[in-house]
Design a protein around this motif. Sequence first.
Motif, PDB file in Angstrom:
ATOM      1  N   GLY A  33     -52.939 -94.565   9.340  1.00  0.00           N
ATOM      2  CA  GLY A  33     -53.229 -95.232  10.608  1.00  0.00           C
ATOM      3  C   GLY A  33     -52.016 -95.149  11.507  1.00  0.00           C
ATOM      4  O   GLY A  33     -50.915 -94.803  11.093  1.00  0.00           O
ATOM      5  N   LEU A  76     -57.115 -88.690  12.337  1.00  0.00           N
ATOM      6  CA  LEU A  76     -57.986 -89.864  12.250  1.00  0.00           C
ATOM      7  C   LEU A  76     -58.842 -90.014  13.502  1.00  0.00           C
ATOM      8  O   LEU A  76     -60.023 -90.334  13.419  1.00  0.00           O
ATOM      9  N   VAL A 133     -57.616 -96.667  14.335  1.00  0.00           N
ATOM     10  CA  VAL A 133     -57.087 -97.109  13.048  1.00  0.00           C
ATOM     11  C   VAL A 133     -55.606 -97.446  13.206  1.00  0.00           C
ATOM     12  O   VAL A 133     -54.784 -96.557  13.440  1.00  0.00           O
ATOM     13  N   GLN A 148     -59.888 -93.683   1.670  1.00  0.00           N
ATOM     14  CA  GLN A 148     -59.860 -94.320   2.993  1.00  0.00           C
ATOM     15  C   GLN A 148     -60.570 -93.458   4.042  1.00  0.00           C
ATOM     16  O   GLN A 148     -61.260 -93.972   4.923  1.00  0.00           O
ATOM     17  N   LEU A 196     -63.862 -94.313   6.396  1.00  0.00           N
ATOM     18  CA  LEU A 196     -63.925 -94.139   7.859  1.00  0.00           C
ATOM     19  C   LEU A 196     -65.069 -93.225   8.290  1.00  0.00           C
ATOM     20  O   LEU A 196     -65.310 -93.062   9.480  1.00  0.00           O
ATOM     21  N   GLY A 254     -52.045 -98.626  11.815  1.00  0.00           N
ATOM     22  CA  GLY A 254     -51.289 -98.654  10.570  1.00  0.00           C
ATOM     23  C   GLY A 254     -50.316 -99.816  10.588  1.00  0.00           C
ATOM     24  O   GLY A 254     -50.666-100.943  10.945  1.00  0.00           O
ATOM     25  N   LYS A 274     -63.002 -98.480  17.146  1.00  0.00           N
ATOM     26  CA  LYS A 274     -61.747 -99.146  16.815  1.00  0.00           C
ATOM     27  C   LYS A 274     -60.754 -98.125  16.307  1.00  0.00           C
ATOM     28  O   LYS A 274     -60.934 -97.574  15.202  1.00  0.00           O
ATOM     29  N   SER A 329     -54.276 -87.064   7.228  1.00  0.00           N
ATOM     30  CA  SER A 329     -54.691 -88.353   7.784  1.00  0.00           C
ATOM     31  C   SER A 329     -53.708 -88.846   8.825  1.00  0.00           C
ATOM     32  O   SER A 329     -53.498 -90.041   8.986  1.00  0.00           O
ATOM     33  N   GLU A 385     -54.444-101.517  20.008  1.00  0.00           N
ATOM     34  CA  GLU A 385     -55.416-100.415  19.915  1.00  0.00           C
ATOM     35  C   GLU A 385     -55.292 -99.467  21.107  1.00  0.00           C
ATOM     36  O   GLU A 385     -55.307 -98.248  20.948  1.00  0.00           O
ATOM     37  N   GLN A 413     -62.940 -89.837  13.786  1.00  0.00           N
ATOM     38  CA  GLN A 413     -63.783 -90.842  14.453  1.00  0.00           C
ATOM     39  C   GLN A 413     -64.610 -90.235  15.583  1.00  0.00           C
ATOM     40  O   GLN A 413     -65.779 -90.579  15.750  1.00  0.00           O
ATOM     41  N   LYS A 454     -55.824 -91.883  -0.068  1.00  0.00           N
ATOM     42  CA  LYS A 454     -56.139 -91.584   1.338  1.00  0.00           C
ATOM     43  C   LYS A 454     -57.527 -90.967   1.475  1.00  0.00           C
ATOM     44  O   LYS A 454     -58.238 -91.219   2.446  1.00  0.00           O
ATOM     45  N   THR A 503     -52.520 -96.787  21.055  1.00  0.00           N
ATOM     46  CA  THR A 503     -52.618 -95.613  20.167  1.00  0.00           C
ATOM     47  C   THR A 503     -53.193 -94.391  20.873  1.00  0.00           C
ATOM     48  O   THR A 503     -53.189 -93.292  20.322  1.00  0.00           O
TER      49      THR A 503
END
Lengths: 334, 334, 334, 334
Positions: free
Chosen positions: C328, C172, C304, C197, C201, C306, C302, C167, C135, C176, C194, C138
């Motif tokens: 992700g 993403l 995302v 998804q 989120l 992939g 968190k 996405s 995590e 968030q 997507k 990223t």
Amino acid sequence: MRLVRLKAQAASGNLKLVEAEPRSPGPGEVLVRIRACSLNAHDSMVIGGLIPTADGRIPLSDGAGEVMAIGESVDAFKIGDAVVSTFFPAWFAGNPTKAVKRDIPGETIDGYASEFACRPAHHFTKAPAHSSYLESATLPCAGVTAWSGLMTHGQVKPGETVLVLGSGGVSLFALQFAKMVGARLIATSSSEDKLAQLQRLGADEVINYKECPAWGRKAKELTDGRGVDHVVEVGGPGTIMQSIEACRMGGHIAVIGVLTGFSGDISIPAIFSNQIRITGIQVGSRAEQASMIRAINANALKPVIGQVYPFEEINDAFADFDAGKSFGKACMEF
Amino acid sequence: MRLVRLKAQAASGNLKLVEAEPRSPGPGEVLVRIRACSLNAHDSMVIGGLIPTADGRIPLSDGAGEVMAIGESVDAFKIGDAVVSTFFPAWFAGNPTKAVKRDIPGETIDGYASEFACRPAHHFTKAPAHSSYLESATLPCAGVTAWSGLMTHGQVKPGETVLVLGSGGVSLFALQFAKMVGARLIATSSSEDKLAQLQRLGADEVINYKECPAWGRKAKELTDGRGVDHVVEVGGPGTIMQSIEACRMGGHIAVIGVLTGFSGDISIPAIFSNQIRITGIQVGSRAEQASMIRAINANALKPVIGQVYPFEEINDAFADFDAGKSFGKACMEF
Amino acid sequence: MRLVRLKAQAASGNLKLVEAEPRSPGPGEVLVRIRACSLNAHDSMVIGGLIPTADGRIPLSDGAGEVMAIGESVDAFKIGDAVVSTFFPAWFAGNPTKAVKRDIPGETIDGYASEFACRPAHHFTKAPAHSSYLESATLPCAGVTAWSGLMTHGQVKPGETVLVLGSGGVSLFALQFAKMVGARLIATSSSEDKLAQLQRLGADEVINYKECPAWGRKAKELTDGRGVDHVVEVGGPGTIMQSIEACRMGGHIAVIGVLTGFSGDISIPAIFSNQIRITGIQVGSRAEQASMIRAINANALKPVIGQVYPFEEINDAFADFDAGKSFGKACMEF
Amino acid sequence: MRLVRLKAQAASGNLKLVEAEPRSPGPGEVLVRIRACSLNAHDSMVIGGLIPTADGRIPLSDGAGEVMAIGESVDAFKIGDAVVSTFFPAWFAGNPTKAVKRDIPGETIDGYASEFACRPAHHFTKAPAHSSYLESATLPCAGVTAWSGLMTHGQVKPGETVLVLGSGGVSLFALQFAKMVGARLIATSSSEDKLAQLQRLGADEVINYKECPAWGRKAKELTDGRGVDHVVEVGGPGTIMQSIEACRMGGHIAVIGVLTGFSGDISIPAIFSNQIRITGIQVGSRAEQASMIRAINANALKPVIGQVYPFEEINDAFADFDAGKSFGKACMEF
């Protein structure tokens, strides 16, 4: 080389020059031959013991000089460059953090009361292109403080009115920067002679605060009752209520000094019912110093130099400085 | 009184003065004797039909004059005050909203090509204290646009560098405001004669863009390779890539006009890899006009007046304006 | 240790792990055992040769790991700390300068495709308190870019509407962060899967841009005609006109990517008649990364994740990444 | 209709409902049936005579209700709309001016302690979409003050820490807005019961200031020694030194109230050596109220309602309010 080192038990008046050997610059360092220093209240408080420091500390935060040698991987300067020190070498840009207080030349690390200084390159910026070493040496503390208060925090615009209190180092720079940016400038003093000098430097209006104790209201009247946009507040508890009185709705007060004492009675409703914005200023970042120097270059601004002393007369310099009689920035030459 | 009313089918060149009777001001209104108007590209597009308007509309967004009568509950002005119109009377301060576009004098509501205008008091601000009516009439569109681009959006600081393109109305105000705020100013033109005039107005550097098609890179070189801090972009697709090239990392481009066409090929990576900030400017608010006028007062700034026509020669005035030959703001006197 | 070194003539698909010996940290340095890296378009362009680099360069800008040893005078970290790299180690805070581009891990200096990395301590910040290494890895490029676009440049407020395109990694994070700050979020995609998804989120509204080519106007309608406050623009020339169409008067577009091509026809009047503010974003400073991590900690966000690959499968990882199919952030584990 | 009119010699406790006839809305006006009001310290000071007002003034700044009739040229509302009053109807947006103080409902012009109110349309904004009249009535004074302090002046970011003092109306809104924006929230109270309620509303940490008189230092410790980013300062002289102590270097204190007295001893060096930013907040503009309501809509925020009284019990309502025992905003229903 000759330099001054403070003793833990030292008091102003007994600073002694001692001999030492300059080091060669290591990686990332530069060796600067210091040619001028300026004197600040901060230095005076360190030397007088009001601000504690380590035994053997070299005092003085503000120095200007010439790069004599450069260490490995220094690309910001070359030999012969005129440079000037920064007050917070670890404050590069943006907002301050606690960490920037770890490195204050002349307080927590060695300063510039020394014929040579070997320091990391980022402890200096280039000096203004056409300034003398004396003029450059006035900038790091007083100049950057005025710049930060007016430009960074105040975002002064042409046509706004700036009020400066007295004729100390920060106030004189604030006057000059305010005029540079097309603002109107009101200055106060208790001396008719100094008021005349402030007018010669560009003050649009002056107020003798001894003759006009309600100088805050007077300043407001001088803006047709609208109120001033910015105050550079160097007085502290003895002046801040008048400074608030002077302000327009939503006005800005850059709180910088405490010439009238450390604490005092302040009215809180005066702050919120006029939506006053108060910003506590303590010098500024390296990026702000660089911006200020660009402005000095573009406008060929001349800092106001007061009494100049040879390095050997550092004790006399501080004695006179503490007596506060001079107009313009007190400096030492090497 | 005499005034001009547009016909839906009108085209520039056939504007006719007609006679009408001024109204008396109702509650909240003032009656202003218009003494001068300035000409703007916006007016030209309305008159030429490029911007649609209602049948019978009185054209011209910019007028200055004298308050002749005031209605009930008007306390902002008194009879005899010199006033100047605002471009967006419903935009008081802060951020723009769609609603402010409902009231544009000379486009969606009646403008100032009229010997008298009876309007709500908030359609005017006080004129600068020492300006002539002609000088005041140059301000609402071109002056406020330059002010908003440089001061509100650009937050120009002393020592920063501003690049202006050509010598149109907005560019000349931008030049004057940039110098007022202590900035360096680079100007471009294709005419050596105009470059000389720009230098007389204070431009620090000039570039003949016909001789130097890579004028963006040239402007960057003139800042020792750092790049300019602000561009006042009046050219549009034909100039914007050079404007980006001229900028420093993080530089600001105020996008104001499209003298070179409406749309064109633009490179997006040039924007983000240099972290360019582009702000679309369309005049500004009443509060910005008031700030600008305070600055004009404090600095005794004189707008640059170009050709002046009597009201009767409005057709000639726009014919010359569209040909774009004059230097300085074209105006009409009543 | 094993690491990857690029050959000048290399192309994606032929990255090879080689063996080398980690160095011991010198003064100011830390030795980090890299435990995870993430993949970014920037890395892909370096590996594919679109962005030139030096022979033997270790690729990848984003790495997270554990401090194994520290050199002299490092006080920011201690052994065992979880840390994450920064994209521009020389950009501490405030505005960008050209100089920050000199040090880009994985491009102009060595990156993190290596089991160990010995670097100056200021090349890392602490990792979020409760994040896994995956995590954390990223964050430096995609996370800081989204943060800078929305928080630093956008100053997003609760109740404002943010539009994200597609996405990808930045979109993403922008989704968030927008939800974290109490904003409304509209997302686009061409895939119904997507879009579902994105809704899971937290997207408040989604638009299938294949079915609705006028998605800009659609987004504006979803704000009752007012327009969105911010667009995170990753598409470039193929999307920016729709992004402008989506905006409210005075809206903000963070220009971040060029998924649809490098340059294209853009209408300038659309920018100024809507007073659009466009900010070119390229990642951000160390101070912004630290602020973002405080926000991640406070909100237990968190990222995302992939597809995750073992280090040995770096070629497959980039082949899949370039095909752009995953949802992700694609990562590698060591 | 029934309403309350203050007598010049009135004191709290003897407010009487009287009968009157509602007017019909003139041009630009709306007739609103007031369904709920909230009680504020400002109202209490007007009623108690601490803030002077005109004889016959209708008190109360905060009212919410339903539009019953609209005058000519009102396009912002239609019959049936739920609306809420604004504290400064003449403050549209941007910076405050002295002029906005001329129109304060319940002080300098008539307020909302009346079953019907006929006012210019711009004295209202739309109410939140899903709020009850009671909930809407809590917003104009306390809600906008908290919004202005945190969002306009504080620019609070996710992950920053906000400290609120006590559980008054502004503090509860500040708590809710801080959590809405992803910030951490520390709250103080002297009552364990109220601390528990503050935690239920989302406070991450609470401090009983009776048990911990050095609550400023305690708050700082709760941020790992970094200091809080924002304080919503409602206490005044008795709390501000602890608030400064709580702050990080460069922290922000929104000065809003004086629950502990009007003036007191304040240390100036504490302000500048920590580079504290103090902003005096007095409610805010119509644009801020509209932004806040968008945020309330997007996040379905529920204001915290305390004791609710029928209009007839206005004397009891203020008696209880002045005793300060309730948790949540005290309101009246009609």
